[in-house]
Structures are given as structure tokens and as C-alpha cells.
Design an enzyme around this catalytic site. Structure first.
Site, PDB file in Angstrom:
ATOM      1  N   ASP A  47      -5.131  -6.119  -5.617  1.00  0.00           N
ATOM      2  CA  ASP A  47      -3.890  -7.228  -5.246  1.00  0.00           C
ATOM      3  C   ASP A  47      -4.776  -8.582  -5.408  1.00  0.00           C
ATOM      4  O   ASP A  47      -5.919  -8.810  -4.806  1.00  0.00           O
ATOM      5  CB  ASP A  47      -3.772  -6.807  -3.819  1.00  0.00           C
ATOM      6  CG  ASP A  47      -2.200  -7.759  -4.247  1.00  0.00           C
ATOM      7  OD1 ASP A  47      -1.002  -6.843  -4.083  1.00  0.00           O
ATOM      8  OD2 ASP A  47      -2.165  -8.671  -3.778  1.00  0.00           O
ATOM      9  N   ARG A  65      -3.359  -9.879   1.710  1.00  0.00           N
ATOM     10  CA  ARG A  65      -2.493  -8.594   1.368  1.00  0.00           C
ATOM     11  C   ARG A  65      -3.253  -7.370   1.136  1.00  0.00           C
ATOM     12  O   ARG A  65      -2.928  -6.378   1.457  1.00  0.00           O
ATOM     13  CB  ARG A  65      -1.551  -9.009   0.244  1.00  0.00           C
ATOM     14  CG  ARG A  65      -0.394  -9.692   0.321  1.00  0.00           C
ATOM     15  CD  ARG A  65       0.571 -10.260  -0.797  1.00  0.00           C
ATOM     16  NE  ARG A  65       0.587  -9.022  -1.657  1.00  0.00           N
ATOM     17  CZ  ARG A  65       2.225  -8.153  -1.583  1.00  0.00           C
ATOM     18  NH1 ARG A  65       2.701  -8.712  -0.697  1.00  0.00           N
ATOM     19  NH2 ARG A  65       2.479  -7.117  -2.199  1.00  0.00           N
ATOM     20  N   CYS A 109      11.210  -4.484  -8.235  1.00  0.00           N
ATOM     21  CA  CYS A 109      12.325  -4.297  -7.062  1.00  0.00           C
ATOM     22  C   CYS A 109      13.505  -5.221  -7.362  1.00  0.00           C
ATOM     23  O   CYS A 109      14.022  -6.022  -6.394  1.00  0.00           O
ATOM     24  CB  CYS A 109      11.883  -4.066  -5.687  1.00  0.00           C
ATOM     25  SG  CYS A 109      10.740  -5.565  -5.188  1.00  0.00           S
ATOM     26  N   ASP A 115      -7.797 -11.332  -9.789  1.00  0.00           N
ATOM     27  CA  ASP A 115      -6.503 -11.718 -10.758  1.00  0.00           C
ATOM     28  C   ASP A 115      -6.180 -10.590 -11.695  1.00  0.00           C
ATOM     29  O   ASP A 115      -6.818 -10.324 -12.574  1.00  0.00           O
ATOM     30  CB  ASP A 115      -7.113 -12.958 -11.322  1.00  0.00           C
ATOM     31  CG  ASP A 115      -5.629 -13.534 -12.220  1.00  0.00           C
ATOM     32  OD1 ASP A 115      -4.641 -12.871 -12.486  1.00  0.00           O
ATOM     33  OD2 ASP A 115      -5.905 -14.602 -12.861  1.00  0.00           O
ATOM     34  N   GLY A 116      -4.975  -9.855 -11.406  1.00  0.00           N
ATOM     35  CA  GLY A 116      -4.701  -8.768 -11.962  1.00  0.00           C
ATOM     36  C   GLY A 116      -4.479  -9.147 -13.634  1.00  0.00           C
ATOM     37  O   GLY A 116      -4.528  -8.252 -14.425  1.00  0.00           O
ATOM     38  N   ASP A 138       3.123  -2.383 -10.428  1.00  0.00           N
ATOM     39  CA  ASP A 138       4.182  -2.781  -9.770  1.00  0.00           C
ATOM     40  C   ASP A 138       4.107  -4.238  -9.322  1.00  0.00           C
ATOM     41  O   ASP A 138       3.579  -4.711  -8.491  1.00  0.00           O
ATOM     42  CB  ASP A 138       4.185  -1.920  -8.560  1.00  0.00           C
ATOM     43  CG  ASP A 138       5.277  -2.173  -7.611  1.00  0.00           C
ATOM     44  OD1 ASP A 138       6.518  -2.129  -8.029  1.00  0.00           O
ATOM     45  OD2 ASP A 138       5.168  -2.303  -6.393  1.00  0.00           O
ATOM     46  N   GLY A 153       0.747  -1.169  -0.161  1.00  0.00           N
ATOM     47  CA  GLY A 153      -0.142  -0.092  -0.109  1.00  0.00           C
ATOM     48  C   GLY A 153       0.706   1.314   0.012  1.00  0.00           C
ATOM     49  O   GLY A 153       0.264   2.168  -0.106  1.00  0.00           O
ATOM     50  N   GLY A 154       2.187   1.099  -0.013  1.00  0.00           N
ATOM     51  CA  GLY A 154       3.111   2.474  -0.083  1.00  0.00           C
ATOM     52  C   GLY A 154       2.779   3.283  -1.104  1.00  0.00           C
ATOM     53  O   GLY A 154       2.473   4.500  -1.107  1.00  0.00           O
ATOM     54  N   LYS A 155       2.744   2.546  -2.294  1.00  0.00           N
ATOM     55  CA  LYS A 155       2.563   3.505  -3.461  1.00  0.00           C
ATOM     56  C   LYS A 155       1.158   4.077  -3.624  1.00  0.00           C
ATOM     57  O   LYS A 155       0.701   5.354  -4.170  1.00  0.00           O
ATOM     58  CB  LYS A 155       2.973   2.731  -4.761  1.00  0.00           C
ATOM     59  CG  LYS A 155       4.243   2.278  -4.819  1.00  0.00           C
ATOM     60  CD  LYS A 155       4.653   1.399  -5.908  1.00  0.00           C
ATOM     61  CE  LYS A 155       6.214   1.192  -6.286  1.00  0.00           C
ATOM     62  NZ  LYS A 155       6.744   0.326  -5.133  1.00  0.00           N
TER      63      LYS A 155
END
Length: 399
Positions: free
Chosen positions: A219, A224, A325, A252-253, A270, A200-202
Site C-alpha cells: 500500500d 495504512r 467499492c 507507489d503501486g 483493489d 487488510g481484509g482481502k
């Protein structure tokens, strides 16, 4: 007798290993294999990175390797919704807002090359015939503030404290993780999709811009997504988390393009990746575990499907930012190139790669960027500024 017993106790205390004093027939072999893996995932990850990144980064790898194995550096994303921000405390500790500082330094250089044109040969390879064009300096939101300690300073931030309404004052995250949000260039009245939003930071950073008309955060993991909701409720007032401004889903993305097509002005993808730092530092939930070999090998395919779904979900003229990342070329440039090709072949969507060199120019004093990437930009870890790794690439839908 009492003296003998006391002497025996003293001797037994001083002997740490009693196995030499135990008859061989009574000795029991410790079941080390059941508790300590012979090849822990962290060691397997390091061996893999030495072989892969050593060849990829060449002379840069030794310094990057040391940084990855050292304590990472964090930034404090300032919460504009908090009524007790403790901003003065952060400044008093020597912190600086790297976003406003970078923008100020760039604006003071009239001959800056922030609008420099990207190399045309590299762009034409990746954009399916769509040429490059000169990019204006990015419009950085004045509402996003992220404080970091100076280069070489490894001081840790204190835990954030809640204000009188229970909202926390800042969110600790890798400061380089904000670059995809800044690259997304969210403007007033934009609708935004964060396709792989947890933890959740972004998403929180996008809300800090106070420019998003509607934000959809998704998500595929229900657990999560629950964590994501807790983060948002810890930092954002309930009045801004209404259904007409925010939607949280656990879909499901990879199938999102079939759910909502041509719908969003901005899409952040991301994706899950090998998460290089975690893979080197934590054996728990490590994707280099022997039981997860198949999952790790299928990551590029999953990432490509997620990016393709994000491309389809964006409206024509909309922009997509892909980020990871990891330092892996297969998960970074390879995924982007394949998604661009499939978007045109299977869906008739033409894409243009948007140069992110202006961000490099602005934040080059805060982060170390990998040299000579022909597609996207990447922050690489360095002991003096131990952020990243973060890879990001920006695409614009032409059709």
C-alpha cells in the site's frame, strides 16, 4: 429579595434562548461557517450520485439509494488460525457460511449454467481480439468461511474475542468484498500480489486459503501499511508471517510494473475509489470535500495506472482481478477497457476477459448483482441484503 432571586433562576432555566432578551448591540453572531459547512461533503456526494447513478441505474436507483443510506450489512470472515473459533456460537445465532452454502446449492443443480459462455460480442470489444472460451465452475477454497445473517436480518455481530494465543476469531467486513478473493482462484504454490492491500481484509482472506506459497502485500500509504500489519498480527500466527512467505511494502503501486515484471501467478488490484458508502455517511476524510475535487477527478487515471501495473506484474498465463467499492462506470468498466487497450499498445500484452457469471450463479441468493453488465460483475446494495457496492472484473494474461 430571596424569593425574587429564586424566581429569576427558575425563569432563566426555562428560557433556552436568551438572544431575544439581549440588547441588539450586545448580540454576537455565531460563527457557523467555521464549524458547519454550508454544503457538507455527504450532501455533495448524494447530489452527485443522484445525477450520475440515477441515469446509470434508472429504475433501480431509488432502492439502491435507500440501501446506501441505511446501515450496511457485515460478514464474519472465520479465522482458521484461531484455536478458540466460537463457530458454534455463530451458527447458534442463525448465521450461515454463504460460501459453502452457495457451492452446495450449485453442485446440487446438474443443469446449472455456471459454465455458460460469455456473450462473444461484449468480450471481443474488451479483449483486443482474444476470443472468449467456456469457463469451468470456480474452484472455491474449502478453507475460506464467511458467516452472514439471513436475508433481511440486520443483527450486528459481536466484537471478535481473542483466543489463548491472542488471535482474534473472526474479521468483520462487507461479505461482498470476499468475491474478488474468490474470483482470484488461488491454488497451491501460487505467488500472489495484493497491490493496494490496506486495511487488510482481502489479504487476510487470501491467507485463509492456506494455498498461497508467497504473498506480497503493498500500500502506498505508510500509515495504512502499519494498520495492515496490525491486522495480520492480530489474526495470523507469527510462524506464517516470515519473510519467505510474506512481504509487506509501502511503494507507489503505479510503479510496480517497473519493480517486478512477469512475476506473480495472481494479482489483486483493489484500487482507491470514491467509496460510495463512506462518501454518503461520513464527512471526515470524504473525497467529495471541496478541497479534494482534483483528487476525485484524477481517480480514474490513478486506477488505470494501478491496474496496468498489476497486469505487467503478472506472469504470462497469470490472472488479475480488478475491484472497487463504487457504482461508477468511469471507475469500473471505463478503467478496465482503457487498461486493456494500453497494455497491448504500449507493452504488447494481450489479455482475455474471464467471465464471472459462475460466481453470480453460485452467490445469487446472497447478493444482488447488477443486470446486463458487458464487462465484469457488480454487487449492488439492497435492503434485504445490504452488501456492496462491489465491482470486480477478472483478466488473464495471454502473452
Amino acid at each position: 429579595m430571596a424569593l425574587f432571586l429564586e424566581t429569576s433562576r427558575v425563569l432563566l432555566r426555562s428560557v433556552k434562548d436568551l438572544r431575544p432578551l439581549t440588547a441588539k448591540r450586545h448580540r454576537v453572531k455565531g460563527k457557523w461557517a467555521a464549524t458547519l459547512p454550508k454544503h457538507p461533503p455527504t450532501r455533495l456526494a448524494l447530489q452527485h450520485f443522484d445525477a450520475t447513478y440515477g441515469a446509470q441505474l434508472g429504475p433501480l436507483w431509488p432502492s439502491v439509494r435507500v440501501a446506501l443510506l441505511s446501515e450496511r450489512k457485515y460478514g464474519a470472515l472465520f479465522n482458521n488460525f484461531s484455536h478458540n473459533p466460537h463457530l458454534e456460537e455463530l451458527v447458534a445465532q442463525g448465521c450461515r457460511d454463504f460460501i459453502s452454502d452457495g457451492a452446495a446449492e450449485t453442485s446440487s443443480q446438474p443443469n446449472s449454467e455456471c459454465g455458460a459462455e460469455q456473450d462473444s460480442s461484449s468480450v471481443s470489444t474488451a479483449t483486443a481480439g482474444v476470443g472468449s472460451q467456456q469457463q469451468p465452475p470456480p474452484r472455491l477454497s474449502p478453507n475460506i468461511k464467511c458467516f452472514v445473517f439471513p436475508r433481511g436480518d440486520v443483527t450486528r455481530f459481536k466484537p471478535a474475542r481473542p483466543d489463548k494465543f491472542g488471535l482474534l476469531t473472526y474479521y468483520l467486513m462487507d461479505a461482498a468484498s470476499l468475491l474478488p478473493c474468490l474470483a482470484l482462484d488461488v491454488q497451491k504454490s501460487h505467488t500472489v500480489l495484493d497491490l493496494c492491500a490496506a486495511p487488510g481484509g482481502k489479504s487476510l482472506a487470501l491467507l485463509q486459503t492456506q494455498s498461497v506459497r508467497f504473498l506480497c502485500v503493498n500500500d502506498s500509504s505508510v500509515s495504512r501499511t502499519s494498520r495492515l500489519k496490525r491486522v495480520l498480527h492480530s489474526y495470523v500466527p507469527k510462524a506464517l508471517l516470515t519473510d519467505d512467505q510474506l512481504r509487506v511494502t509501502s511503494l507507489d503501486g503505479t510503479m510496480w510494473g517497473e519493480v517486478e515484471r512477469n512475476s506473480f501467478d495472481r494479482v489483486l488490484v483493489d484500487v482507491p475509489c470514491t467509496t460510495d458508502r463512506h462518501s454518503l455517511m461520513e464527512d471526515d476524510n470524504n473525497i467529495f470535500s471541496r478541497s479534494r475535487v482534483g483528487e476525485r477527478r484524477s481517480l480514474p487515471q490513478l486506477q488505470m495506472e494501478l491496474l496496468l501495473a498489476g497486469i505487467i506484474a503478472a506472469c504470462p498465463g497469470g490472472e488479475i482481478v480488478y475491484s472497487t467499492c463504487t457504482l461508477s462506470l468511469n471507475q469500473n468498466l471505463g478503467v478496465v477497457e482503457q487498461a486493456i487497450q494500453l497494455a497491448e499498445e504500449n507493452h504488447g500484452i494481450q489479455l482475455q476477459v474471464v467471465s464471472l457469471r459462475p460466481l453470480v450463479q453460485i452467490f445469487g441468493n446472497t447478493f444482488h448483482f447488477a443486470p446486463d453488465l458487458h464487462l465484469g460483475e457488480m454487487v449492488i446494495p439492497h435492503l434485504a441484503a445490504n452488501f456492496g457496492p462491489i465491482y470486480l472484473c477478472k483478466l488473464r494474461r495471454v502473452t
